[in-house]
Motif scaffolding. Structure first.
Motif, short mmCIF file in Angstrom:
data_model
loop_
_atom_site.label_atom_id
_atom_site.label_comp_id
_atom_site.label_asym_id
_atom_site.label_seq_id
_atom_site.Cartn_x
_atom_site.Cartn_y
_atom_site.Cartn_z
N UNK A 8 0.84 -1.21 0.00
CA UNK A 8 0.00 0.00 0.00
C UNK A 8 0.87 1.25 0.00
N UNK A 9 1.92 1.22 0.82
CA UNK A 9 2.82 2.38 0.89
C UNK A 9 3.56 2.58 -0.44
N UNK A 10 4.00 1.47 -1.03
CA UNK A 10 4.73 1.57 -2.31
C UNK A 10 3.81 2.12 -3.40
N UNK A 11 2.55 1.68 -3.39
CA UNK A 11 1.58 2.24 -4.35
C UNK A 11 1.36 3.72 -4.06
N UNK A 12 1.36 4.06 -2.77
CA UNK A 12 1.18 5.46 -2.38
C UNK A 12 2.27 6.35 -2.93
N UNK A 28 -0.42 -4.52 -8.45
CA UNK A 28 0.31 -3.35 -8.97
C UNK A 28 0.05 -3.21 -10.48
N UNK A 29 0.02 -4.34 -11.18
CA UNK A 29 -0.25 -4.30 -12.62
C UNK A 29 -1.66 -3.78 -12.89
N UNK A 51 4.42 1.33 -12.03
CA UNK A 51 5.75 0.94 -12.51
C UNK A 51 6.23 -0.18 -11.60
N UNK A 52 6.26 -1.40 -12.12
CA UNK A 52 6.50 -2.55 -11.25
C UNK A 52 7.88 -2.56 -10.62
N UNK A 53 8.89 -2.17 -11.37
CA UNK A 53 10.24 -2.15 -10.80
C UNK A 53 10.31 -1.19 -9.61
N UNK A 54 9.76 -0.03 -9.83
CA UNK A 54 9.76 0.97 -8.76
C UNK A 54 8.92 0.47 -7.57
N UNK A 84 8.64 -1.24 -2.12
CA UNK A 84 8.10 -2.19 -1.13
C UNK A 84 9.19 -2.70 -0.19
N UNK A 85 10.38 -2.85 -0.74
CA UNK A 85 11.48 -3.40 0.05
C UNK A 85 12.43 -2.33 0.58
N UNK A 86 12.05 -1.07 0.40
CA UNK A 86 12.96 0.00 0.83
C UNK A 86 12.94 0.17 2.35
#
Lengths: 208, 153
Positions: A111-115, A143-144, A149-152, A157-159
């Motif tokens: 959710x945060x990565x999508x944010x 995400x798709x 942007x899937x790579x991002x 997500x793992x940051x």
């Protein structure tokens, strides 16, 4: 009817039990101390995902878990409240992934990565909508669906920053007394809710 | 064999006492959890936040009835039936206990399944109550079997 010594023994046990139960009920019926109030900037620190009116005096904070069935059950009520009172209230969503839910933490990070790509609330809805089939493999698919942007998305997500944010939310939740999900705080005070309508009533009173 | 005109046989007394005490313990647990359900107050829980998770779940309120209320009624019946056996050792009383305990076992099994797979939270009081009900059922079955009720040989 014959009252035997055995019957007297049982009645004695009932009497003793009643004394214990009444004493315990008396002890438990003492009014609980009023819930502590937390400051807005404690409950909604900088960086928290919010919606609604930032200038409104009323604010509702939810601590929730994407893999928790009760959180999903409350979601329509929360959505209804945001659409009804969004102009008079600020709503903040904070993560409280429970240990027993294997992918709840990953879901929170998704959710945060999508944010970070401007689609927190879209992912938020998708996560609850797909709760029954939630697993480690579902996040790329969601995400798709949102054309992220899937790579991002995977990197975010793992940051460390995203992990820290989830950890901060969880730590704050424990500090504020979150003992189950979802937990709601309205204008700084934790709500004790039994029914969905209780939340609607509390918010409608708060925005008056 | 049991006789409706006599009091409980001495060799059945101990089992009946255990069923009675376990029923009262079950009743106390049910009342404790029920007051928390009705007052929306926190519960002392051996499984972390499990009791709170269960309490807040709609699945713990089937047909609007809080699950511990069902337990309180069931354990009350069991206590009363065990008490009545001290007055008159009637076959119908032990069969009543068996029926109530069988319902209890089905109910706690259903609710344990619901906790694990629907609510995804475990309430320690519910687990204790489930074990308690299984023990009561097993003790009752022992008595039923001993007196060759229900076609046991």
């Amino acid at each position: 009817m014959k009252i035997t010594s055995e019957t007297k023994l049982f009645l004695g046990i009932i009497g003793a039990t009643l004394v214990i139960v009444i004493a315990a009920l008396f002890a438990f019926s003492k009014p609980a101390a009023p819930a502590r109030s937390y400051a807005r900037d404690e409950l909604i620190p900088v960086g928290t995902t919010v919606t609604g009116s930032a200038s409104a005096s009323a604010y509702l904070v939810e601590f929730s878990d994407y893999q928790c069935p009760a959180c999903k059950a409350w979601e329509p009520t929360v959505t209804e409240i945001i659409s009804a009172y969004g102009d008079r209230m600020q709503f903040a969503y904070r993560h409280f992934p429970l240990d027993q839910h294997q992918v709840a933490d990953t879901a929170a990070r998704a959710a945060e990565a999508a944010g970070l790509q401007g689609k927190f609330w879209e992912m938020h809805s998708l996560l609850f909508g797909n709760q029954e089939r939630m697993s480690d493999t579902i996040f790329a698919e969601l995400a798709a669906q949102l054309s992220l942007d899937n790579d991002r998305f995977q990197n975010d997500m793992n940051s460390a920053a995203v992990r820290e944010k989830i950890g901060r939310d969880r730590g704050d939740g424990i500090k504020f007394g979150v003992d189950s999900t979802p937990s709601f705080y309205l204008n700084g005070r934790k709500l004790e809710l039994k029914e969905f309508d209780d939340l609607k009533k509390a918010v409608s009173q708060a925005v008056k | 064999m049991t006789d409706s005109n006599r009091t409980i046989a001495p060799d059945d007394r101990m089992v009946n006492r255990i069923i009675f005490v376990l029923s009262l313990l079950g009743l106390i647990m049910a009342i404790y959890v029920l007051q928390s359900f009705l007052r929306s107050s926190s519960i002392i829980c051996l499984t972390g936040s499990g009791c709170e998770v269960v309490r807040k779940s709609a699945a713990a309120w089937p047909f609007g009835i809080p699950v511990p209320a069902v337990g309180a009624v069931g354990y009350t019946f069991l206590s009363v039936l065990a008490l009545l056996r001290t007055i008159r050792d009637d076959r119908r009383l032990i069969m009543g206990i068996l029926g109530m305990a069988a319902f209890g076992v089905v109910f706690v099994t259903w609710f344990t399944y619901t906790e694990i797979f629907v609510i995804r939270g475990i309430c320690s009081w519910c687990v204790l109550s489930a074990v308690n009900m299984f023990v009561i059922f097993a003790l009752t079955m022992m008595t039923v079997k001993k007196h060759r009720l229900l076609g046991f040989r």
